[in-house]
Design an enzyme around this catalytic site. Structure first.
Site, PDB file in Angstrom:
ATOM      1  CE1 TYR A  93      45.897  43.501  44.335  1.00  0.00           C
ATOM      2  CE2 TYR A  93      44.302  41.708  44.390  1.00  0.00           C
ATOM      3  CZ  TYR A  93      45.614  42.152  44.406  1.00  0.00           C
ATOM      4  OH  TYR A  93      46.643  41.250  44.493  1.00  0.00           O
ATOM      5  CB  CYS A  94      43.861  43.884  38.535  1.00  0.00           C
ATOM      6  SG  CYS A  94      44.060  42.637  37.238  1.00  0.00           S
ATOM      7  N   PRO A  95      44.303  41.070  40.695  1.00  0.00           N
ATOM      8  CG  PRO A  95      43.202  39.036  40.977  1.00  0.00           C
ATOM      9  CD  PRO A  95      42.951  40.496  40.782  1.00  0.00           C
ATOM     10  CG  ASN A 110      49.487  48.196  41.189  1.00  0.00           C
ATOM     11  OD1 ASN A 110      49.110  48.673  42.260  1.00  0.00           O
ATOM     12  ND2 ASN A 110      50.326  48.830  40.398  1.00  0.00           N
TER      13      ASN A 110
END
Length: 730
Positions: free
Chosen positions: A458-460, A464
């Protein structure tokens, strides 16, 4: 019979079928035969069991010792083959025995033996029977804390018209939900609530489900019950409400945090939401970094650098705490029980504000003094910025590869039946959150609320998940951002060299205390706002550079971040236990609470060892805590990557001689040649398309390359074989 002669005869039972037949033909007392029979069941000695039964020396429905018959012991010890044999030989599957008059089904469920339970039910076991305490199969399944068994019982017993109520009570009026909450088993709590378990029911002590959850001490279970409308103020027979009970059980902090996360104050009063719509809350969170950037810029224009830094940090802390206290409670909690800024648009707003401020500084300060000398660099920065912005928007809106859920009951039953038949009904192959078969390399995402195919992380920064369909796009984005930061830093340094000519100063710039570099010293004194942005960009440049090295290494090796984490975890366990890491560590059982039991057979999987931090020496405990901190920022991945690249995994531990002659990744399940791994990632599976199109475009379907072969990641249950090897499956 003397103890000596009994011991001699007992030793004779292990000498093979012939000696056992001779033993059975002798005139021995029935108690000894039964004792031998039960011991053979406990030891999983099917040969002896068959010999005793087929000789007629024992009645399998009257073989009680310690008040439990052989079938009960086979169910307790998870002896699938023996239980199957006894049932086929006529053992009564509904026989009650023991002080509590429990059936074999009750014992199998109590110990979480899914395959034994399935075997008994398919051979006529009555799931509606209760034991001496009023407990039925659902109670025992919950008590086992085996979520796989709970799923099975809910779908094949409770929802299959078998007259077992989801709110069935024992003789103490405890429902399965009360038991699950008391045990702190949040997975079971969530599943029971999904099936309509009633939150308001109480037991004979006046405890409701939330009372029990506070005793159990699991915050996620507490949050689930709060979301389901549990009554905070209901008092038990001791006149204690939830607040009194939490204080007495030492779970007050957990309870208050859970209340805060769901919009209540410490007294349980509903707090007014500042934003009525979820989109408004998200917009506020997204824009807050822009306000911080503007504030930092303005304050750097009027105050000295040390004071500007101190005030900026103070405002950042106040802003973050204000968002947590006033804005986060307004967010809708759909898939996660605990909302943090990492799971909000805050960091994507931080990226966009940094990106915007970078362009602002470039246009206002850098471009006018570099347009003639460094025109090419300016043009590259402009083009890269446009490319970065487009990729960012595409990533935020992209589908990472979520599998669609089917909530209907029939497909779930079919899936469970299919997995049981092939011996793969466990957490590695079945997702208890989405109740569907789990493809290889997929993972359930709390953010997306779905299984994500070839899940990476998960990439803040893009708000997404990164998975099958957008991982390549993410890599293009990361490289673009990295190059843009490099260009900006280069132009900043050239700009700083000219600051004493650009800004008219009566005195020479002040001497720098900490900065020994003349160029940086000029920048910090003549243009603090640009210098602060330069430092912030430099920090991100270093961090993103390390992340890109890790990502490229994973692509080179053909693995994902969760798979690398699993390898790191198993490598640490192997180091602590002086063992060689598993050849297939991705699919190991994570812990006892989520355990899955399979029939005992010669092909049974290796047991996973677990280590408690509390059991370690103080020095090792400190290392464990540091490791946890490093994992939060990805430093553990950096370390493992560099160790693997340099081939010094063992030497860095202080070992002059390696304990085992292979690297951490050598036995990885999907390890292919590096060229194959690169083409698998960078080229989509449409072999009819031009090469440039395969490189720049990601597939919008579930199909991709793996090991040089096109596979459907939504239906990936077997891995393509490596060269010269048979096909592997999970």
């Amino acid at each position: 019979m003397s103890e000596v002669s009994r011991d001699e005869n007992m030793r004779g039972t292990s000498d093979g079928i012939g000696s056992q037949a001779q033993f059975l033909e002798s005139e021995l007392d029935t108690e000894f035969v039964v004792e031998t029979f039960i011991e053979a069941i406990k030891d999983d000695d099917l040969k002896v069991v068959k010999e005793v039964v087929e000789s007629g020396a024992i009645d399998i429905n009257k073989d009680c010792i310690d008040e439990l018959p052989g079938l009960h012991w086979a169910c307790i010890k998870n002896r699938f083959s023996i239980a199957k044999f006894l049932i086929r030989r006529g053992a009564n599957v509904n026989q009650t025995a023991g002080p509590e008059r429990a059936t074999a089904l009750h014992w199998a469920a109590r110990y979480g033996h899914v395959y034994i339970v399935d075997l008994l039910l398919k051979h006529g076991a009555n799931p509606t029977l209760i034991d001496g305490q009023g407990l039925n199969i659902l109670h025992f399944s919950v008590y086992s804390s085996n979520i796989m068994l709970v799923v099975y019982v809910l779908y094949f017993v409770v929802s299959n018209n078998n007259n077992v109520d989801i709110d069935s009570r024992d003789y103490n009026n405890r429902t399965p939900l009360l038991w699950a909450a008391y045990q702190g088993d949040f997975l079971t709590v969530e599943l029971l609530l999904k099936f309509g378990a009633t939150v308001a029911l109480t037991d004979n002590r006046g405890f409701n489900a939330l009372h029990c959850a506070l005793v159990g001490g699991d915050q996620r279970a507490i949050c689930d019950l709060i979301l389901s409308g549990a009554n905070f103020y209901e008092r038990n027979n001791q006149k204690q409400d939830c607040f009194d009970l939490a204080k007495g059980m030492g779970t007050k902090a957990l309870f208050e945090q859970a209340l805060q996360h769901h919009g209540y104050d410490k007294l349980g009063n509903q707090k007014d939401k500042i934003f009525k719509k979820n989109s408004h809350s998200q917009l506020m969170i997204f824009l807050s970094p822009f306000a911080l950037m503007i504030y930092t810029y303005l304050i750097s224009l009027i105050l000295s650098p040390p004071l500007a830094i101190a005030l900026s940090l103070l405002v950042i802390v106040v802003t973050v705490n204000s968002l947590k206290k006033f804005v986060l409670p307004s967010l809708t909690r759909k898939n996660i029980y605990k909302v943090s800024l990492v799971r909000t648009p805050f960091f994507s707003g931080l990226f966009m504000s940094t990106f915007s401020f970078l362009l602002f500084i470039w246009v206002k300060k850098l471009y006018p003094y570099s347009v003639f000398d460094y025109t090419a660099k300016d043009a590259q920065l402009l083009i890269t910025s446009l490319f970065t912005f487009v990729l960012f928007l595409k990533l935020v809106r992209s589908d990472p590869g979520c599998l669609k859920m089917d909530d209907s009951t029939t497909p779930v039953r079919e899936t469970i039946n299919q997995l049981i038949q092939i011996g793969k009904y466990d957490r590695n192959n079945f997702c208890v959150e989405t109740l569907e078969r789990k493809p290889l390399r997929s993972k359930y995402s709390l953010f997306s609320g779905a299984l994500v195919a070839r899940f990476n992380h998960y990439c803040p920064w893009v708000y997404n998940d990164i998975g099958l369909k957008n991982h390549k796009l993410f890599m293009f984005f990361a490289f673009s951002v990295q190059y843009e930061m490099f260009l900006f830093m280069w132009l900043c340094l050239e700009y700083f060299k000219k600051t004493n000519h650009i800004y008219e100063q009566v005195e020479e710039y002040a001497k720098c205390t900490f900065l020994k570099n003349e160029t940086l010293c000029k920048g910090s004194n003549y243009d603090p706002s640009t210098f602060f942005l330069f430092i912030w960009i430099s920090m991100n440049f270093v961090w993103l550079g390390g992340m890109l090295i890790v990502q490229c290494f994973q692509i080179f090796k053909g693995i994902t971040s969760p798979e690398l984490y699993a390898l790191i975890k198993e490598e640490r366990k192997a180091e602590a236990l002086n063992l060689i890491p598993f050849e297939n560590p991705i699919f190991s059982i994570p812990n006892g609470k989520n355990r899955d039991t399979v029939p005992e057979d010669p092909n049974a999987t290796t047991v996973t060892h677990t280590i408690s931090i509390d059991s370690l020496e103080p020095r090792n405990r400190r290392h464990a805590i540091l490791d946890a901190c490093f994992s939060m920022v990805g430093l553990n991945q950096w370390v493992v990557t560099f160790k693997e690249m340099l081939g010094i995994s063992n030497l860095l531990r202080g070992n002059s001689q390696p304990r085992h002659n292979h690297s951490l990744l050598r036995n990885f399940l999907v390890a292919n040649h590096w060229k194959t791994n690169l083409t698998d990632f960078w080229l989509n599976s449409d072999v009819t398309a031009p090469l440039w199109q395969r490189f720049f475009y990601s597939s919008d379907t579930s199909k991709a390359m793996l090991g040089g072969v096109e596979v459907d990641y939504y239906q990936l249950y077997e891995l393509p074989a490596r060269e010269g090897e048979p096909i592997s499956s999970n």
